[in-house]
Design a protein around this motif. Structure first.
Motif, short mmCIF file in Angstrom:
data_model
loop_
_atom_site.label_atom_id
_atom_site.label_comp_id
_atom_site.label_asym_id
_atom_site.label_seq_id
_atom_site.Cartn_x
_atom_site.Cartn_y
_atom_site.Cartn_z
N ALA A 187 0.83 -1.21 0.00
CA ALA A 187 0.00 0.00 0.00
C ALA A 187 0.86 1.26 0.00
O ALA A 187 0.55 2.24 -0.67
CB ALA A 187 -0.93 0.00 1.21
N LEU A 188 1.96 1.23 0.75
CA LEU A 188 2.88 2.37 0.79
C LEU A 188 3.50 2.61 -0.58
O LEU A 188 3.59 3.75 -1.04
CB LEU A 188 3.98 2.12 1.83
N ILE A 189 3.92 1.54 -1.24
CA ILE A 189 4.51 1.66 -2.58
C ILE A 189 3.49 2.24 -3.56
O ILE A 189 3.81 3.09 -4.39
CB ILE A 189 5.03 0.29 -3.07
N GLU A 190 2.25 1.77 -3.47
CA GLU A 190 1.20 2.28 -4.35
C GLU A 190 0.97 3.78 -4.12
O GLU A 190 0.79 4.54 -5.07
CB GLU A 190 -0.11 1.51 -4.11
N THR A 191 0.99 4.19 -2.87
CA THR A 191 0.81 5.61 -2.55
C THR A 191 1.95 6.44 -3.12
O THR A 191 1.73 7.51 -3.71
CB THR A 191 0.73 5.82 -1.02
N ILE A 192 3.18 5.96 -2.95
CA ILE A 192 4.34 6.67 -3.49
C ILE A 192 4.25 6.78 -5.01
O ILE A 192 4.54 7.83 -5.59
CB ILE A 192 5.65 5.97 -3.07
N GLN A 193 3.83 5.71 -5.65
CA GLN A 193 3.68 5.72 -7.11
C GLN A 193 2.62 6.73 -7.54
O GLN A 193 2.82 7.50 -8.49
CB GLN A 193 3.30 4.32 -7.61
N MET A 194 1.49 6.72 -6.85
CA MET A 194 0.41 7.66 -7.18
C MET A 194 0.87 9.10 -7.05
O MET A 194 0.65 9.93 -7.93
CB MET A 194 -0.80 7.41 -6.27
N VAL A 195 1.54 9.40 -5.93
CA VAL A 195 1.99 10.76 -5.68
C VAL A 195 3.05 11.18 -6.69
O VAL A 195 3.01 12.29 -7.24
CB VAL A 195 2.53 10.90 -4.24
N ALA A 196 4.01 10.29 -6.97
CA ALA A 196 5.11 10.61 -7.87
C ALA A 196 4.62 10.89 -9.29
O ALA A 196 4.96 11.92 -9.90
CB ALA A 196 6.14 9.48 -7.88
N PHE A 197 3.82 9.98 -9.84
CA PHE A 197 3.32 10.16 -11.21
C PHE A 197 2.36 11.34 -11.30
O PHE A 197 2.38 12.09 -12.27
CB PHE A 197 2.65 8.87 -11.70
N SER A 198 1.53 11.49 -10.29
CA SER A 198 0.58 12.61 -10.29
C SER A 198 1.31 13.93 -10.24
O SER A 198 0.95 14.89 -10.95
CB SER A 198 -0.38 12.50 -9.10
N LEU A 199 2.35 14.01 -9.41
CA LEU A 199 3.13 15.25 -9.30
C LEU A 199 3.82 15.56 -10.62
O LEU A 199 3.84 16.72 -11.06
CB LEU A 199 4.16 15.12 -8.19
N LEU A 200 4.37 14.55 -11.27
CA LEU A 200 5.06 14.74 -12.54
C LEU A 200 4.11 15.30 -13.60
O LEU A 200 4.39 16.34 -14.22
CB LEU A 200 5.65 13.41 -13.02
N PHE A 201 2.97 14.64 -13.80
CA PHE A 201 2.02 15.07 -14.83
C PHE A 201 1.36 16.41 -14.45
O PHE A 201 1.09 17.24 -15.33
CB PHE A 201 0.96 14.00 -15.06
N SER A 202 1.13 16.60 -13.16
CA SER A 202 0.53 17.86 -12.71
C SER A 202 1.48 19.03 -12.95
O SER A 202 1.05 20.13 -13.32
CB SER A 202 0.19 17.78 -11.22
N ALA A 203 2.78 18.80 -12.73
CA ALA A 203 3.77 19.85 -12.96
C ALA A 203 3.86 20.19 -14.45
O ALA A 203 4.00 21.37 -14.81
CB ALA A 203 5.14 19.40 -12.45
N VAL A 204 3.77 19.18 -15.29
CA VAL A 204 3.80 19.40 -16.75
C VAL A 204 2.63 20.28 -17.18
O VAL A 204 2.76 21.13 -18.07
CB VAL A 204 3.77 18.06 -17.50
N ILE A 205 1.49 20.11 -16.52
CA ILE A 205 0.31 20.93 -16.84
C ILE A 205 0.34 22.26 -16.09
O ILE A 205 0.10 23.32 -16.67
CB ILE A 205 -0.98 20.16 -16.46
N ILE A 256 4.18 21.98 -0.93
CA ILE A 256 2.78 22.04 -0.50
C ILE A 256 1.91 21.18 -1.42
O ILE A 256 1.03 20.45 -0.96
CB ILE A 256 2.29 23.49 -0.51
N ALA A 257 2.17 21.26 -2.73
CA ALA A 257 1.39 20.48 -3.70
C ALA A 257 1.59 18.98 -3.48
O ALA A 257 0.64 18.19 -3.56
CB ALA A 257 1.79 20.86 -5.12
N THR A 258 2.82 18.58 -3.20
CA THR A 258 3.12 17.16 -2.97
C THR A 258 2.40 16.65 -1.73
O THR A 258 1.82 15.55 -1.73
CB THR A 258 4.63 16.94 -2.80
N ILE A 259 2.41 17.45 -0.67
CA ILE A 259 1.71 17.06 0.56
C ILE A 259 0.21 16.97 0.30
O ILE A 259 -0.47 16.06 0.80
CB ILE A 259 2.02 18.07 1.68
N GLY A 260 -0.31 17.90 -0.50
CA GLY A 260 -1.72 17.83 -0.87
C GLY A 260 -2.05 16.56 -1.63
O GLY A 260 -3.12 15.96 -1.44
N LEU A 261 -1.12 16.12 -2.48
CA LEU A 261 -1.33 14.89 -3.24
C LEU A 261 -1.30 13.66 -2.34
O LEU A 261 -2.02 12.69 -2.59
CB LEU A 261 -0.26 14.76 -4.33
#
Length: 216
Positions: free
Chosen positions: A11-29, A151-156
């Motif tokens: 579950a921890l790995i899944e959370t890290i993956q979600m946050v990492a990929f979401s942050l990457l794509f969110s930053a691109v946008i 702040i954005a990462t913590i929000g994610l």
């Protein structure tokens, strides 16, 4: 304890993956949107009120919708992009829709904090709008931008936990499935503790990095 250690680690790995990929794509946008919000506003480098008002309105709309509602509302888009509405990959889509506009606002605020004298000096040197943005504005705002992304990462992290309510996987799903539905208080406490440690670690790292950049 109704759940083993492997489940928690997974579950921890899944959370890290979600946050990492979401942050990457969110930053691109979010990065280009934030820059456009600053550059096209009245009296700025590329003043264009039509573009500014359109982007500003879209960002306000997405930021007005609570994340849990946003997740459900864009299920058809999620299925179109990843082929399913359940799981870690599916959770990334609404997380990006949630964090992208948020990051754009944080970037806008950071860039607007830069002393107008910096822009005036750059213009006096004959710099183009692109040069002013990428060689003057962003470097000057870098320390603030780091805090914004923190702040954005913590929000994610918080939003990814919320994604567990609709089968998004990760620590949120673990807490709901085992901690709440199966009344396993130990799992609930462990999940909360892990999230607290993650947030504290991210905030501390962001603060340290921001201070180092500011000193330079």
């Amino acid at each position: 304890m109704l759940v083993n250690q492997e489940k928690i680690i997974e579950a921890l790995i899944e959370t890290i993956q979600m946050v990492a990929f979401s942050l990457l794509f969110s930053a691109v946008i979010g990065l280009p949107l934030g820059i456009l919000l600053v550059a096209t506003r009245k009296g700025h480098l590329l003043e264009n009120l039509v573009v500014f008002n359109v982007i500003n309105s879209i960002i306000n709309i997405f930021r007005s919708v609570p994340f849990i509602i946003l997740m459900v509302a864009i299920i058809p888009i999620t299925r179109l992009i990843v082929g399913t509405s359940i799981g870690t990959a599916a959770a990334v889509v609404p997380l990006v829709f949630y964090a992208g506009p948020y990051i754009a606002r944080l970037i806008e605020n950071s860039l607007l904090e830069v002393d107008p004298g910096v822009i005036e000096a750059a213009e006096a040197m004959g710099a183009t709008p692109g040069q002013i943005i990428f060689k003057f504005l962003i470097p000057e705002a870098l320390s603030s931008l780091v805090l914004g992304f923190t702040i954005a990462t913590i929000g994610l992290v918080g939003a990814s936990a919320m994604a567990g309510a609709v089968g998004g996987g990760g620590l949120g799903d673990l807490a709901i499935t085992y901690g709440y539905q199966r009344f396993d208080t130990t799992v609930m406490l462990i999940t909360v503790a892990i999230l607290v440690v993650m947030v504290q670690g991210l905030q501390s790292f962001g603060n340290i990095l921001s201070k180092k950049i500011r000193r330079r």
